[in-house]
Design an enzyme around this catalytic site. Structure first.
Site, PDB file in Angstrom:
ATOM      1  N   THR A 187      55.606  32.514  51.374  1.00  0.00           N
ATOM      2  CA  THR A 187      54.402  33.043  50.726  1.00  0.00           C
ATOM      3  C   THR A 187      53.459  31.870  50.491  1.00  0.00           C
ATOM      4  O   THR A 187      53.900  30.718  50.451  1.00  0.00           O
ATOM      5  CB  THR A 187      54.728  33.700  49.374  1.00  0.00           C
ATOM      6  OG1 THR A 187      55.295  32.701  48.526  1.00  0.00           O
ATOM      7  CG2 THR A 187      55.715  34.840  49.535  1.00  0.00           C
ATOM      8  N   GLU A 334      56.056  39.830  51.398  1.00  0.00           N
ATOM      9  CA  GLU A 334      57.372  40.350  51.021  1.00  0.00           C
ATOM     10  C   GLU A 334      57.685  41.678  51.712  1.00  0.00           C
ATOM     11  O   GLU A 334      58.833  42.100  51.765  1.00  0.00           O
ATOM     12  CB  GLU A 334      57.432  40.568  49.493  1.00  0.00           C
ATOM     13  CG  GLU A 334      57.529  39.309  48.667  1.00  0.00           C
ATOM     14  CD  GLU A 334      56.175  38.621  48.434  1.00  0.00           C
ATOM     15  OE1 GLU A 334      55.193  38.939  49.148  1.00  0.00           O
ATOM     16  OE2 GLU A 334      56.114  37.756  47.551  1.00  0.00           O
ATOM     17  N   LYS A 444      44.284  41.419  29.533  1.00  0.00           N
ATOM     18  CA  LYS A 444      44.824  42.287  28.483  1.00  0.00           C
ATOM     19  C   LYS A 444      44.113  41.927  27.191  1.00  0.00           C
ATOM     20  O   LYS A 444      44.375  40.880  26.602  1.00  0.00           O
ATOM     21  CB  LYS A 444      46.341  42.092  28.350  1.00  0.00           C
ATOM     22  CG  LYS A 444      47.123  42.577  29.571  1.00  0.00           C
ATOM     23  CD  LYS A 444      48.093  41.541  30.086  1.00  0.00           C
ATOM     24  CE  LYS A 444      48.503  41.857  31.512  1.00  0.00           C
ATOM     25  NZ  LYS A 444      48.621  40.654  32.358  1.00  0.00           N
ATOM     26  N   TRP A 449      43.398  47.205  29.123  1.00  0.00           N
ATOM     27  CA  TRP A 449      43.349  46.407  30.345  1.00  0.00           C
ATOM     28  C   TRP A 449      41.936  46.409  30.895  1.00  0.00           C
ATOM     29  O   TRP A 449      41.320  47.470  31.038  1.00  0.00           O
ATOM     30  CB  TRP A 449      44.256  47.034  31.417  1.00  0.00           C
ATOM     31  CG  TRP A 449      45.697  46.691  31.282  1.00  0.00           C
ATOM     32  CD1 TRP A 449      46.252  45.831  30.381  1.00  0.00           C
ATOM     33  CD2 TRP A 449      46.775  47.213  32.071  1.00  0.00           C
ATOM     34  NE1 TRP A 449      47.605  45.782  30.557  1.00  0.00           N
ATOM     35  CE2 TRP A 449      47.967  46.619  31.586  1.00  0.00           C
ATOM     36  CE3 TRP A 449      46.863  48.092  33.130  1.00  0.00           C
ATOM     37  CZ2 TRP A 449      49.221  46.895  32.130  1.00  0.00           C
ATOM     38  CZ3 TRP A 449      48.108  48.368  33.677  1.00  0.00           C
ATOM     39  CH2 TRP A 449      49.272  47.772  33.186  1.00  0.00           C
TER      40      TRP A 449
HETATM   41  P1  ADP Z   1      49.683  35.963  48.818  1.00  0.00           P
HETATM   42  O1  ADP Z   1      50.523  36.891  47.983  1.00  0.00           O
HETATM   43  O2  ADP Z   1      50.217  34.591  48.866  1.00  0.00           O
HETATM   44  O3  ADP Z   1      48.201  36.054  48.527  1.00  0.00           O
HETATM   45  P2  ADP Z   1      49.917  37.856  50.925  1.00  0.00           P
HETATM   46  O4  ADP Z   1      49.259  37.804  52.223  1.00  0.00           O
HETATM   47  O5  ADP Z   1      51.310  38.289  50.879  1.00  0.00           O
HETATM   48  O6  ADP Z   1      49.795  36.440  50.318  1.00  0.00           O
HETATM   49  O7  ADP Z   1      48.987  38.729  49.987  1.00  0.00           O
HETATM   50  C1  ADP Z   1      49.371  39.995  49.581  1.00  0.00           C
HETATM   51  C2  ADP Z   1      48.441  40.454  48.502  1.00  0.00           C
HETATM   52  O8  ADP Z   1      47.107  40.570  48.998  1.00  0.00           O
HETATM   53  C3  ADP Z   1      48.788  41.821  47.983  1.00  0.00           C
HETATM   54  O9  ADP Z   1      49.807  41.778  47.010  1.00  0.00           O
HETATM   55  C4  ADP Z   1      47.450  42.290  47.422  1.00  0.00           C
HETATM   56  O10 ADP Z   1      47.220  41.774  46.115  1.00  0.00           O
HETATM   57  C5  ADP Z   1      46.452  41.658  48.361  1.00  0.00           C
HETATM   58  N1  ADP Z   1      46.048  42.644  49.371  1.00  0.00           N
HETATM   59  C6  ADP Z   1      46.557  42.829  50.598  1.00  0.00           C
HETATM   60  N2  ADP Z   1      45.938  43.831  51.245  1.00  0.00           N
HETATM   61  C7  ADP Z   1      45.000  44.300  50.396  1.00  0.00           C
HETATM   62  C8  ADP Z   1      44.029  45.356  50.453  1.00  0.00           C
HETATM   63  N3  ADP Z   1      43.886  46.109  51.527  1.00  0.00           N
HETATM   64  N4  ADP Z   1      43.237  45.545  49.374  1.00  0.00           N
HETATM   65  C9  ADP Z   1      43.352  44.776  48.278  1.00  0.00           C
HETATM   66  N5  ADP Z   1      44.240  43.784  48.159  1.00  0.00           N
HETATM   67  C10 ADP Z   1      45.061  43.537  49.192  1.00  0.00           C
END
Ligand code: ADP
Length: 548
Positions: A187, A334, A444, A449
């Site tokens: 990640t 993940e 919060k 929220w």
């Molecule tokens: P990192 O967690 O290190 O940023 P990732 O590529 O795994 O790398 O990112 C996943 C995160 O990106 C998701 O948990 C979400 O918060 C955000 N994300 C992914 N796709 C979307 C989407 N279509 N709209 C909004 N947020 C998104």
């Protein structure tokens, strides 16, 4: 009564292995092309031979089943060969995120236990700088687009093409257990050290089928089929390029690999190769639709899935105006990554454009086989009413079973038997999700929220603001209070003040767009905002900044 079907000696249980993805494309489309920039054109037939050669070459270097082989490359036909050859021989493919800091790259390589590394010449200086501290690496293979550099700062076992030309194409790929680990990657580490996620053959095969089911069954639009021409615009080192290279290979589609993302090359390939399907983060699409060279092209056959961050209405509109069929996909490292896609349903065909854009820019509906729920903080399931905000939790056949060598973080990820995404969302009656914030970014305040994304959207709508990030800062009375970091739009530096931003949010509060307690206590005018290795806002850095 035990109904378990016993293994019979003559029948084949057919384990779900990555090698099985190659049967049909070689029958359907052996002459189909795989293209690399303006440099290489292969047929699927040759590609399959090269997959065999790569496995033979790695084996002759001493790579054995169970070893980890890492790749440092931009998007290329070589990377695709490694996507198949390495797991098919029973080794694990580590996609190195070359955009991490050198120290993080070092950490991930030692943590994954990389034995052999295939290194594009662009990364020779990086590997040379890390070499003495790489604890497990015993073989380096060089990959060059042009001629080999005359002098190399560290010893390599050979050059990729050279090794392949001497190797046997008929490598005997074994029938592995389908639960054998096939891939690992890390990640991007917005919190702490990068964490390793890993996927089996079975998971990748099912993810491939899930992608096909999600992408090729839409009644209206953005439908993938075997006549498409595919070009990734999300790097192959990031979350399997969303698993698309496996799917496109299975479908026997023409594939175009652009190397390092350079706008001129991307534009040229889009036009000359007739690309019809891509996927990328919003910033890449933004860059392309703003490029005069790209704007001139006929983009009416181009389908694009946007993910990694929300697709904004403005960007969706700009893309649609150019004829691009754009939708959203959602997932995370993940989750392999695919969880949802935002195709419209048949009855939406004659909806007004604005309504259609609302659907396209939503976070989509879960794809087949994904069990997805919204939970409140106590683990209660929330209704699909478009209002209730809860954390997205999920079960699916292709989720990482934990963080590599990190049992504590794995327990946290899988609390209550569901994988916790850390994303806060609503889901409407039709099943469309809308991410409102990341759980760790939501503010919060006084038992309520406030979505940092909602607040950011309001602040960015002021023309004097170029960029904004909102975080919660600790407050003894309210728990947290919002603070905004804003970058002034060019030429409007004088005008942008704390009071102006607060007044702008207060106006939105009067209109009922956001509660009054959403007005930020502090507004800091800054020159730029910190970003992560994949270009997302780095709110962790901003929080640290506020503490110091
Ligand atoms: P990192 O967690 O290190 O940023 P990732 O590529 O795994 O790398 O990112 C996943 C995160 O990106 C998701 O948990 C979400 O918060 C955000 N994300 C992914 N796709 C979307 C989407 N279509 N709209 C909004 N947020 C998104």
């Amino acid at each position: 009564m035990d109904l378990t079907i016993p293994r019979t000696e003559s029948a084949d249980p057919y384990p779900l292995l990555i090698k099985q993805l190659l049967h049909t494309p070689l029958v359907w489309a052996p002459g189909q092309e795989i293209v690399y920039r303006d440099k290489v054109r292969l047929t699927y037939r040759t590609f399959r031979e090269r997959v065999g050669r790569l496995a033979s070459a790695l084996a002759s270097l001493g790579v054995q089943p169970g070893d980890t082989v890492a790749v440092m490359d931009w998007d290329s036909h070589r990377y695709l060969e490694a996507y198949f050859a390495v797991p098919m021989m029973g080794a694990v493919l580590h996609h190195i995120n070359v955009r991490l800091s050198p120290e993080q790259v070092l950490y991930t390589m030692n943590h994954a236990g990389d034995k052999a590394v295939l290194v594009h010449s662009d990364f020779v200086p990086l590997i040379a700088a890390l070499r003495s501290r790489l604890n497990t690496v015993s073989h380096l293979v060089l990959m060059t687009d042009d001629t080999q550099p005359a002098e190399l700062p560290v010893p390599f076992e050979g050059e990729y093409e050279d090794l392949l030309s001497k190797a046997d194409p008929d490598y005997e790929f074994p029938d592995l257990d389908e639960n054998t680990r096939a891939t690992i990657f890390y990640t991007t580490g917005t919190t702490g050290l990068p964490k390793g996620v890993y996927f089996s053959h079975r998971q990748l095969v099912l993810h491939t089928l899930g992608l096909i089911a999600g992408l090729s069954t839409s009644p209206l639009h953005c439908r993938v089929h075997s006549g498409d021409v595919y070009m990734p615009l999300t790097p192959m080192f990031h979350a399997h390029a969303w698993g698309m290279p496996y799917m496109m290979t299975l479908l026997g589609v023409k594939q175009v690999y652009p190397g390092r993302y350079e706008p001129a090359m991307l534009g040229r390939l889009l036009a000359t190769e007739g690309v019809t399907f891509s996927h990328c983060v919003p910033t890449i699409l933004q860059m392309l639709v703003a490029s005069p060279a790209v704007k001139q092209l006929d983009l009416t056959k181009w389908k694009v899935v946007i993910g990694g961050a929300a697709l904004t209405t403005t960007l969706a509109k700009a893309a649609l105006d150019l004829g691009i069929d754009v939708i959203t996909g959602y997932g995370m490292s993940e989750t392999c990554p695919l969880l949802s896609l935002s195709h419209m349903t048949a009855d939406m065909a004659d909806w007004p454009e604005e309504e259609q854009i609302r659907v396209r820019t939503s976070t989509g509906r879960p794809v087949p086989l994904v069990d997805l729920q919204l939970w409140d903080l106590d683990g209660h399931v929330l209704p699909n009413d478009g209002q209730s905000r809860g954390e997205i939790v999920t079960r699916a056949p292709w989720l990482t079973q934990g963080y590599f060598k990190n049992p504590e973080a794995s327990e946290g990820l899988w609390r209550g038997g569901y994988l916790h995404t850390g994303d806060l969302a609503t889901q409407d009656e039709r099943g469309y999700l809308k991410i409102v914030d990341r759980l760790k970014d939501v503010i919060k305040t006084g038992g309520e929220w406030i979505s940092s994304l909602d607040l950011e959207e309001i602040i960015i709508s002021h023309p004097a603001v170029a960029e904004v990030a909102v975080i919660g800062i600790p407050d003894p009375k309210w728990g947290e209070r919002p603070a905004a970091f804003v970058v002034p739009a060019p030429g409007r530096e004088e005008e942008l003040t704390e009071a102006l931003v607060q007044q702008h949010v207060a106006t939105a509060a009067e209109q009922g767009i956001i509660p009054r307690y959403g007005i930020p206590d502090r507004v800091l005018i800054v020159e730029e905002l910190p970003k992560t290795s994949v270009g997302k806002l780095d709110k962790k850095k901003l929080r640290q900044q506020m503490q110091s």
